[in-house]
Scaffold this motif. Structure first.
Motif, PDB file in Angstrom:
ATOM      1  N   VAL A  62       0.828  -1.077  -0.193  1.00 16.43           N
ATOM      2  CA  VAL A  62      -0.003   0.029   0.017  1.00 16.43           C
ATOM      3  C   VAL A  62       0.880   1.224   0.073  1.00 16.43           C
ATOM      4  O   VAL A  62       0.650   2.299  -0.610  1.00 16.43           O
ATOM      5  CB  VAL A  62      -0.954  -0.081   1.132  1.00 16.43           C
ATOM      6  CG1 VAL A  62      -1.783   1.336   1.313  1.00 16.43           C
ATOM      7  CG2 VAL A  62      -1.983  -1.249   1.054  1.00 16.43           C
ATOM      8  N   ALA A  63       1.912   1.307   0.690  1.00 17.77           N
ATOM      9  CA  ALA A  63       2.882   2.280   0.960  1.00 17.77           C
ATOM     10  C   ALA A  63       3.389   2.719  -0.721  1.00 17.77           C
ATOM     11  O   ALA A  63       3.284   3.951  -1.343  1.00 17.77           O
ATOM     12  CB  ALA A  63       3.940   2.253   1.784  1.00 17.77           C
ATOM     13  N   ARG A  64       3.769   1.451  -1.242  1.00 20.11           N
ATOM     14  CA  ARG A  64       4.678   1.716  -2.556  1.00 20.11           C
ATOM     15  C   ARG A  64       3.279   2.281  -3.417  1.00 20.11           C
ATOM     16  O   ARG A  64       3.708   2.850  -4.627  1.00 20.11           O
ATOM     17  CB  ARG A  64       5.261   0.550  -3.004  1.00 20.11           C
ATOM     18  CG  ARG A  64       6.512   0.099  -2.081  1.00 20.11           C
ATOM     19  CD  ARG A  64       7.071  -1.180  -2.549  1.00 20.11           C
ATOM     20  NE  ARG A  64       8.644  -1.235  -2.040  1.00 20.11           N
ATOM     21  CZ  ARG A  64       9.149  -2.323  -2.001  1.00 20.11           C
ATOM     22  NH1 ARG A  64       8.918  -3.488  -2.851  1.00 20.11           N
ATOM     23  NH2 ARG A  64      10.262  -2.392  -1.310  1.00 20.11           N
ATOM     24  N   ASN A  65       2.410   1.837  -3.190  1.00 22.45           N
ATOM     25  CA  ASN A  65       1.038   2.146  -4.372  1.00 22.45           C
ATOM     26  C   ASN A  65       0.698   3.768  -4.115  1.00 22.45           C
ATOM     27  O   ASN A  65       0.593   4.316  -5.173  1.00 22.45           O
ATOM     28  CB  ASN A  65      -0.138   1.297  -3.958  1.00 22.45           C
ATOM     29  CG  ASN A  65      -1.231   1.654  -4.843  1.00 22.45           C
ATOM     30  OD1 ASN A  65      -1.071   1.365  -6.063  1.00 22.45           O
ATOM     31  ND2 ASN A  65      -2.462   2.358  -4.345  1.00 22.45           N
ATOM     32  N   PHE A  66       1.276   4.356  -3.121  1.00 20.13           N
ATOM     33  CA  PHE A  66       1.040   5.686  -2.861  1.00 20.13           C
ATOM     34  C   PHE A  66       2.269   6.483  -3.172  1.00 20.13           C
ATOM     35  O   PHE A  66       2.522   7.741  -3.132  1.00 20.13           O
ATOM     36  CB  PHE A  66       0.677   6.172  -1.574  1.00 20.13           C
ATOM     37  CG  PHE A  66      -0.753   5.605  -1.096  1.00 20.13           C
ATOM     38  CD1 PHE A  66      -1.966   5.946  -2.049  1.00 20.13           C
ATOM     39  CD2 PHE A  66      -1.036   4.888   0.199  1.00 20.13           C
ATOM     40  CE1 PHE A  66      -3.413   5.516  -1.614  1.00 20.13           C
ATOM     41  CE2 PHE A  66      -2.285   4.626   0.496  1.00 20.13           C
ATOM     42  CZ  PHE A  66      -3.489   4.915  -0.447  1.00 20.13           C
ATOM     43  N   GLY A  67       3.205   5.776  -3.614  1.00 23.05           N
ATOM     44  CA  GLY A  67       4.495   6.362  -4.360  1.00 23.05           C
ATOM     45  C   GLY A  67       5.616   6.455  -3.118  1.00 23.05           C
ATOM     46  O   GLY A  67       6.551   7.130  -3.542  1.00 23.05           O
ATOM     47  N   ALA A  68       5.481   5.993  -1.982  1.00 22.84           N
ATOM     48  CA  ALA A  68       6.459   6.057  -0.953  1.00 22.84           C
ATOM     49  C   ALA A  68       7.533   5.057  -1.162  1.00 22.84           C
ATOM     50  O   ALA A  68       7.282   3.961  -1.899  1.00 22.84           O
ATOM     51  CB  ALA A  68       5.708   5.873   0.530  1.00 22.84           C
ATOM     52  N   GLU A  69       8.728   5.234  -0.705  1.00 29.52           N
ATOM     53  CA  GLU A  69       9.666   4.254  -0.789  1.00 29.52           C
ATOM     54  C   GLU A  69       9.487   3.616   0.626  1.00 29.52           C
ATOM     55  O   GLU A  69       9.372   4.040   1.789  1.00 29.52           O
ATOM     56  CB  GLU A  69      11.026   4.978  -0.658  1.00 29.52           C
ATOM     57  CG  GLU A  69      12.216   3.953  -0.483  1.00 29.52           C
ATOM     58  CD  GLU A  69      13.708   4.614  -0.506  1.00 29.52           C
ATOM     59  OE1 GLU A  69      14.650   3.884  -0.492  1.00 29.52           O
ATOM     60  OE2 GLU A  69      13.545   5.598  -0.862  1.00 29.52           O
ATOM     61  N   ALA A  70       9.251   2.000   0.480  1.00 29.21           N
ATOM     62  CA  ALA A  70       8.880   1.344   1.681  1.00 29.21           C
ATOM     63  C   ALA A  70       9.753   0.127   1.792  1.00 29.21           C
ATOM     64  O   ALA A  70       9.727  -0.551   0.726  1.00 29.21           O
ATOM     65  CB  ALA A  70       7.452   1.167   1.695  1.00 29.21           C
ATOM     66  N   HIS A  71      10.228  -0.148   2.954  1.00 33.09           N
ATOM     67  CA  HIS A  71      11.247  -1.331   3.030  1.00 33.09           C
ATOM     68  C   HIS A  71      10.884  -1.924   4.561  1.00 33.09           C
ATOM     69  O   HIS A  71      10.667  -1.230   5.546  1.00 33.09           O
ATOM     70  CB  HIS A  71      12.532  -0.979   2.957  1.00 33.09           C
ATOM     71  CG  HIS A  71      12.789  -0.673   1.510  1.00 33.09           C
ATOM     72  ND1 HIS A  71      13.124  -1.410   0.457  1.00 33.09           N
ATOM     73  CD2 HIS A  71      13.234   0.788   1.048  1.00 33.09           C
ATOM     74  CE1 HIS A  71      13.109  -0.798  -0.760  1.00 33.09           C
ATOM     75  NE2 HIS A  71      13.292   0.638  -0.281  1.00 33.09           N
ATOM     76  N   PHE A  72      10.990  -3.289   4.574  1.00 39.02           N
ATOM     77  CA  PHE A  72      10.807  -3.865   5.912  1.00 39.02           C
ATOM     78  C   PHE A  72      12.357  -4.120   6.257  1.00 39.02           C
ATOM     79  O   PHE A  72      13.216  -4.701   5.683  1.00 39.02           O
ATOM     80  CB  PHE A  72      10.276  -5.286   5.731  1.00 39.02           C
ATOM     81  CG  PHE A  72      10.296  -6.177   7.077  1.00 39.02           C
ATOM     82  CD1 PHE A  72       9.345  -5.712   7.969  1.00 39.02           C
ATOM     83  CD2 PHE A  72      11.129  -6.887   7.426  1.00 39.02           C
ATOM     84  CE1 PHE A  72       8.979  -6.536   9.100  1.00 39.02           C
ATOM     85  CE2 PHE A  72      11.115  -7.695   8.651  1.00 39.02           C
ATOM     86  CZ  PHE A  72      10.263  -7.312   9.472  1.00 39.02           C
ATOM     87  N   VAL A  73      12.269  -3.730   7.840  1.00 30.10           N
ATOM     88  CA  VAL A  73      13.584  -4.009   8.461  1.00 30.10           C
ATOM     89  C   VAL A  73      13.433  -4.778   9.795  1.00 30.10           C
ATOM     90  O   VAL A  73      12.458  -4.542  10.622  1.00 30.10           O
ATOM     91  CB  VAL A  73      14.262  -2.468   8.780  1.00 30.10           C
ATOM     92  CG1 VAL A  73      15.632  -2.942   9.571  1.00 30.10           C
ATOM     93  CG2 VAL A  73      14.638  -1.949   7.640  1.00 30.10           C
ATOM     94  N   ALA A  74      14.037  -5.894   9.816  1.00 32.86           N
ATOM     95  CA  ALA A  74      13.941  -6.922  10.816  1.00 32.86           C
ATOM     96  C   ALA A  74      14.476  -6.248  12.216  1.00 32.86           C
ATOM     97  O   ALA A  74      15.437  -5.577  11.982  1.00 32.86           O
ATOM     98  CB  ALA A  74      14.513  -8.360  10.618  1.00 32.86           C
ATOM     99  N   HIS A  75      13.939  -6.456  13.305  1.00 31.72           N
ATOM    100  CA  HIS A  75      14.501  -6.032  14.521  1.00 31.72           C
ATOM    101  C   HIS A  75      14.904  -7.418  15.395  1.00 31.72           C
ATOM    102  O   HIS A  75      14.323  -8.221  16.011  1.00 31.72           O
ATOM    103  CB  HIS A  75      13.587  -5.294  15.393  1.00 31.72           C
ATOM    104  CG  HIS A  75      14.162  -4.725  16.605  1.00 31.72           C
ATOM    105  ND1 HIS A  75      15.007  -5.246  17.419  1.00 31.72           N
ATOM    106  CD2 HIS A  75      13.986  -3.280  16.976  1.00 31.72           C
ATOM    107  CE1 HIS A  75      15.338  -4.342  18.404  1.00 31.72           C
ATOM    108  NE2 HIS A  75      14.592  -3.169  18.063  1.00 31.72           N
ATOM    109  N   ASN A  76      16.437  -7.262  15.049  1.00 31.33           N
ATOM    110  CA  ASN A  76      17.020  -8.604  15.605  1.00 31.33           C
ATOM    111  C   ASN A  76      17.066  -8.801  17.141  1.00 31.33           C
ATOM    112  O   ASN A  76      16.776 -10.090  17.662  1.00 31.33           O
ATOM    113  CB  ASN A  76      18.630  -8.690  15.282  1.00 31.33           C
ATOM    114  CG  ASN A  76      18.754  -8.791  13.610  1.00 31.33           C
ATOM    115  OD1 ASN A  76      18.037  -9.421  13.048  1.00 31.33           O
ATOM    116  ND2 ASN A  76      19.822  -8.390  13.314  1.00 31.33           N
ATOM    117  N   GLY A  77      17.075  -7.721  17.774  1.00 31.36           N
ATOM    118  CA  GLY A  77      16.776  -7.863  19.384  1.00 31.36           C
ATOM    119  C   GLY A  77      15.625  -8.368  19.733  1.00 31.36           C
ATOM    120  O   GLY A  77      15.344  -9.352  20.523  1.00 31.36           O
TER     121      GLY A  77
END
Length: 199
Positions: A62-77
């Motif tokens: 949905v974020a990319r559909n609105f033209g935003a740059e969107a990425h998932f980042v895992a939280h290792n801790g």
């Protein structure tokens, strides 16, 4: 590669695996040497793990559909913490988040936030319907479909409700800031599925 220098598809897979492991440990109350550990690990991966994965992918799409740059980042801790406290009979799913940047209206931000919990609620309904049509002995690759349906329903209904908490970094805070009516309807459905229907 993401804006953080990581491949976010690999980050998603890492978080999916860690969340699935934590949920399996939680189901078995820490008894990882139980003969059915791998059975419940498979169920965890196909219910909680998939619920988490699709939740985050919904945010990203949905974020990319609105033209935003969107990425998932895992939280290792938090992944390690969730695995550790699962041995104590506590399950917390906070393995990471989708980060996005770019100009977004309040409505767009609200819809991005809403996409995740709604995905979980749709999955919950799907698992609920599945529980109504499968027979007790039905199985695929040794996994009883009724176990899959019941656990999938409960965890996805709960994930949908949990993420609608209207505070802090939770999706509910962003949805409420956009439209209180959408927030109220979503929370009402999540409460019904979580506490009003038992399978």
């Amino acid at each position: 590669m993401s804006m953080y220098g990581r491949n976010d598809n690999l980050e998603l897979l890492k978080a999916w695996a860690g969340t699935s492991l934590a949920f399996a440990i939680y189901i078995l109350q820490g008894q990882i040497f139980n003969s059915r550990f791998f059975y419940f690990l498979a169920i965890a991966a196909l219910t909680c793990g998939i619920g988490f994965l699709l939740h985050e992918l919904a945010h990203r799409v949905v974020a990319r559909n609105f033209g935003a740059e969107a990425h998932f980042v895992a939280h290792n801790g938090w992944l390690l913490i969730s695995i550790g406290i699962a041995f104590l009979g506590i399950f917390i799913a906070a393995p990471g988040a989708v980060w996005h940047r770019g100009y977004l209206t309040p409505r767009q931000g609200g819809l991005i936030a809403l996409a995740g919990p709604v995905t979980n609620l749709v999955l919950a309904v799907g698992f609920l319907l599945m529980s109504m049509v499968v027979a007790p002995g039905d199985a695929i690759f040794g996994v009883r479909l009724l176990d899959l349906a019941r656990i999938g329903y409960r965890i996805n209904a709960w994930l949908g409700l949990f993420n609608m908490i209207p505070a802090g970094p939770f999706d509910g805070a962003k949805v409420l800031a956009w439209d209180w009516r959408v927030f109220a309807v979503t929370v009402g459905i999540a409460l019904l599925l979580t506490f009003g229907i038992r399978v």
